[in-house]
Design a protein around this motif. Sequence first.
Motif, PDB file in Angstrom:
ATOM      1  N   LEU A  10       0.765  -1.095  -0.158  1.00 52.89           N
ATOM      2  CA  LEU A  10      -0.095   0.094  -0.024  1.00 52.89           C
ATOM      3  C   LEU A  10       0.842   1.287  -0.024  1.00 52.89           C
ATOM      4  N   ARG A  11       0.230   2.228  -0.636  1.00 52.94           N
ATOM      5  CA  ARG A  11       1.150   3.648  -0.896  1.00 52.94           C
ATOM      6  C   ARG A  11       0.374   4.336   0.339  1.00 52.94           C
ATOM      7  N   ASP A  12       1.383   5.482   0.566  1.00 51.42           N
ATOM      8  CA  ASP A  12       0.392   6.382   1.574  1.00 51.42           C
ATOM      9  C   ASP A  12      -0.527   7.451   0.867  1.00 51.42           C
ATOM     10  N   SER A  13      -0.453   7.397  -0.419  1.00 52.10           N
ATOM     11  CA  SER A  13      -1.457   8.305  -1.373  1.00 52.10           C
ATOM     12  C   SER A  13      -2.704   7.691  -1.363  1.00 52.10           C
ATOM     13  N   GLU A  14      -2.783   6.212  -0.937  1.00 50.37           N
ATOM     14  CA  GLU A  14      -3.832   5.450  -0.892  1.00 50.37           C
ATOM     15  C   GLU A  14      -4.738   5.903   0.348  1.00 50.37           C
ATOM     16  N   LEU A  15      -4.152   6.184   1.427  1.00 53.63           N
ATOM     17  CA  LEU A  15      -4.989   6.639   2.610  1.00 53.63           C
ATOM     18  C   LEU A  15      -6.072   7.393   2.220  1.00 53.63           C
ATOM     19  N   LYS A  16      -7.143   7.206   2.733  1.00 53.80           N
ATOM     20  CA  LYS A  16      -8.380   8.250   2.539  1.00 53.80           C
ATOM     21  C   LYS A  16      -8.341   9.061   3.949  1.00 53.80           C
ATOM     22  N   ILE A 327       9.213   0.628  14.506  1.00 55.46           N
ATOM     23  CA  ILE A 327      10.490   0.205  14.433  1.00 55.46           C
ATOM     24  C   ILE A 327      10.596  -0.690  13.202  1.00 55.46           C
ATOM     25  N   LEU A 328       9.533  -1.580  13.298  1.00 48.48           N
ATOM     26  CA  LEU A 328       9.542  -2.638  12.301  1.00 48.48           C
ATOM     27  C   LEU A 328       9.728  -1.929  10.854  1.00 48.48           C
ATOM     28  N   ALA A 329       8.596  -0.578  10.969  1.00 47.41           N
ATOM     29  CA  ALA A 329       8.431  -0.183   9.640  1.00 47.41           C
ATOM     30  C   ALA A 329       9.900   0.497   9.182  1.00 47.41           C
ATOM     31  N   THR A 330      10.742   1.066  10.115  1.00 44.53           N
ATOM     32  CA  THR A 330      12.034   1.455   9.578  1.00 44.53           C
ATOM     33  C   THR A 330      12.778   0.451   9.140  1.00 44.53           C
ATOM     34  N   PHE A 331      12.710  -0.629   9.796  1.00 44.97           N
ATOM     35  CA  PHE A 331      13.822  -1.854   9.249  1.00 44.97           C
ATOM     36  C   PHE A 331      13.270  -2.463   7.926  1.00 44.97           C
ATOM     37  N   GLU A 332      12.028  -2.588   7.831  1.00 45.69           N
ATOM     38  CA  GLU A 332      11.263  -3.385   6.749  1.00 45.69           C
ATOM     39  C   GLU A 332      10.762  -2.320   5.579  1.00 45.69           C
ATOM     40  N   SER A 335       5.271   1.463   4.482  1.00 51.72           N
ATOM     41  CA  SER A 335       4.624   2.682   4.285  1.00 51.72           C
ATOM     42  C   SER A 335       3.834   2.907   5.682  1.00 51.72           C
ATOM     43  N   ASN A 336       3.426   4.264   6.006  1.00 44.09           N
ATOM     44  CA  ASN A 336       2.430   4.360   6.936  1.00 44.09           C
ATOM     45  C   ASN A 336       1.261   3.666   6.633  1.00 44.09           C
ATOM     46  N   ALA A 337       0.728   3.696   5.420  1.00 41.71           N
ATOM     47  CA  ALA A 337      -0.491   2.941   5.178  1.00 41.71           C
ATOM     48  C   ALA A 337      -0.553   1.474   5.488  1.00 41.71           C
ATOM     49  N   GLU A 338       0.688   0.648   5.082  1.00 40.49           N
ATOM     50  CA  GLU A 338       0.931  -0.598   5.366  1.00 40.49           C
ATOM     51  C   GLU A 338       0.867  -0.682   6.966  1.00 40.49           C
ATOM     52  N   VAL A 339       1.493   0.203   7.787  1.00 46.00           N
ATOM     53  CA  VAL A 339       1.478  -0.022   9.279  1.00 46.00           C
ATOM     54  C   VAL A 339       0.156   0.133   9.937  1.00 46.00           C
ATOM     55  N   PHE A 340      -0.539   1.252   9.369  1.00 41.02           N
ATOM     56  CA  PHE A 340      -2.043   1.264   9.938  1.00 41.02           C
ATOM     57  C   PHE A 340      -2.827   0.396   9.382  1.00 41.02           C
ATOM     58  N   GLU A 377       3.273  11.705  12.240  1.00 40.31           N
ATOM     59  CA  GLU A 377       3.941  11.772  13.534  1.00 40.31           C
ATOM     60  C   GLU A 377       3.726  10.547  14.554  1.00 40.31           C
ATOM     61  N   ILE A 378       2.430   9.678  14.135  1.00 42.35           N
ATOM     62  CA  ILE A 378       2.211   8.755  15.088  1.00 42.35           C
ATOM     63  C   ILE A 378       3.446   7.774  14.636  1.00 42.35           C
ATOM     64  N   THR A 379       3.923   7.337  13.705  1.00 40.56           N
ATOM     65  CA  THR A 379       4.914   6.180  13.483  1.00 40.56           C
ATOM     66  C   THR A 379       6.513   7.129  13.824  1.00 40.56           C
ATOM     67  N   TYR A 380       6.393   8.463  13.316  1.00 40.40           N
ATOM     68  CA  TYR A 380       7.522   9.178  13.609  1.00 40.40           C
ATOM     69  C   TYR A 380       8.009   9.131  14.804  1.00 40.40           C
ATOM     70  N   LEU A 381       7.145   9.372  15.739  1.00 38.78           N
ATOM     71  CA  LEU A 381       7.428   9.506  17.113  1.00 38.78           C
ATOM     72  C   LEU A 381       7.603   8.158  17.940  1.00 38.78           C
ATOM     73  N   GLN A 382       7.477   6.971  17.016  1.00 38.48           N
ATOM     74  CA  GLN A 382       7.915   5.872  17.315  1.00 38.48           C
ATOM     75  C   GLN A 382       7.224   5.209  18.745  1.00 38.48           C
ATOM     76  N   GLY A 383       6.010   5.589  18.825  1.00 40.28           N
ATOM     77  CA  GLY A 383       5.070   5.117  19.922  1.00 40.28           C
ATOM     78  C   GLY A 383       5.216   5.972  21.347  1.00 40.28           C
ATOM     79  N   GLN A 384       6.062   7.338  21.127  1.00 36.62           N
ATOM     80  CA  GLN A 384       6.003   8.264  22.257  1.00 36.62           C
ATOM     81  C   GLN A 384       4.849   8.984  22.361  1.00 36.62           C
ATOM     82  N   MET A 385       4.135   9.113  21.232  1.00 35.72           N
ATOM     83  CA  MET A 385       2.843  10.102  21.273  1.00 35.72           C
ATOM     84  C   MET A 385       1.805   9.003  21.546  1.00 35.72           C
ATOM     85  N   ASN A 386       1.045   8.960  22.646  1.00 37.86           N
ATOM     86  CA  ASN A 386       0.046   8.235  23.026  1.00 37.86           C
ATOM     87  C   ASN A 386      -1.510   9.194  22.537  1.00 37.86           C
ATOM     88  N   PRO A 387      -2.540   8.595  22.220  1.00 37.22           N
ATOM     89  CA  PRO A 387      -3.679   9.318  21.949  1.00 37.22           C
ATOM     90  C   PRO A 387      -3.955  10.183  22.990  1.00 37.22           C
TER      91      PRO A 387
END
Length: 399
Positions: A10-16, A327-332, A335-340, A377-387
């Motif tokens: 999935l590409r991020d541009s596919e996120l609605k 962290i998985l996203a940075t090593f593998e 995209s954010n779309a794939e993580v979400f 920022e949700i993935t960028y902050l690697q879990g340091q930003m909680n809702p």
Amino acid sequence: MEGLPLKGALRDSELKVIRHAGILMEGEMIKAVDDFEILQREAAKLSATIIALKADMVVTPGWIDVHTHIAFAGTRAHDFGLRNAGSSYLEIAESGGGIWSTVKDTRQATEEELVSLILERADCLIRQGITTIEVKSGYGLNVGEELKILRAIQKAGVICKATLVSTCLAAHTLPKDYTGTHVEYLELMANELFPILKAEGLTKRIDAFIEKSAFSKEQIASYFTRAKEMGFELTVHADQFSTSGSEVAVAFRARSADHLECSGEEEIRELAASDVVPVALPGASLGIGCAFTPARRLLDAGASLAIASDWNPGSAPMGQLMTQASILATFEKLSNAEVFAGLTFRAGAALGLEDRGILASGYRADFAIYETAHLEEITYLQGQMNPVQVWIGGERVSG
Ligand code: NIG
Ligand code: FE
């Protein structure tokens, strides 16, 4: 997440992304997601309550953690130290540490104590925006003790604001106090435990750890056949240290094949050609210090991908899903779309739950609200930003 495919890259541009949006809820469900002004007029007609968020916020579907072992007592900090000093996970297991030491601690705990431990850990997950949590047994390893754990999960599920989905992992490893063979142990569980699981409605799901230190594909075959005949759904701890688990998952049409750290080209191809959802457990790679699940190659081959915490006292003690997924996203290179997607509707598919993981009309009103203007920022902050707020079934449960 609306309209995205269950499988493949999935590409991020596919996120609605809907800007300046509102969510209209009715009971536990979402009635509409649309421009705020449009929904405001709609809400006024319905004399519905309107809650306007003042700052910049991002709302995501509630995350779904499809693989946890949070029904345990005790700690395995000592194992962690031994591993870091050079002993392997399997060596520690063979010398009396590992799963068996948690079994001893969990057998000491009462059902009520387990209920409290599950609820405490579930609260920690809810604060991370996780609104559906799978919870496995597997630290009882005899009929009575497995039942104690599954009853504790059931009781916790009645109290917990998140949806708890239980799974029976009586086939976690051969208990050291059982004198028969692997096959005899599995037969005992199928004969004596399965009917009670059905009668008490304790779970719809059966899991097995297919590994050299646990059960082989030959040993598990009749156990899984029985489980399927009785109408259970299957999931597999597969290809963690050696392959063959994913082959079993595909052959038995399991909902998911979890771990897959050592899956190769053939396993990836078979998984991609099936409807089995591969589940990456980066927390276990971080806890053990081994390779990550080949998430990129799975997605590129056309497979689905869910990401889960595997929260357990042995291999994955952290319990921080967004940190692990980021962290998985940075090593593998995900995209954010794939993580979400891996934390929402694709994870829902791994549990057979199609009513969640998407913010759209007709889905459950489970969502997380982050105080940021940037989804990234949700993935960028690697879990340091909680809702700042978490809503489950239309009810604000955190923040
Ligand atoms: O998913 N792999 C097997 N089971 C767990 C670990 C359980 C434990 O070590 O207590 C896992 O990693
Ligand atoms: Fe696990």
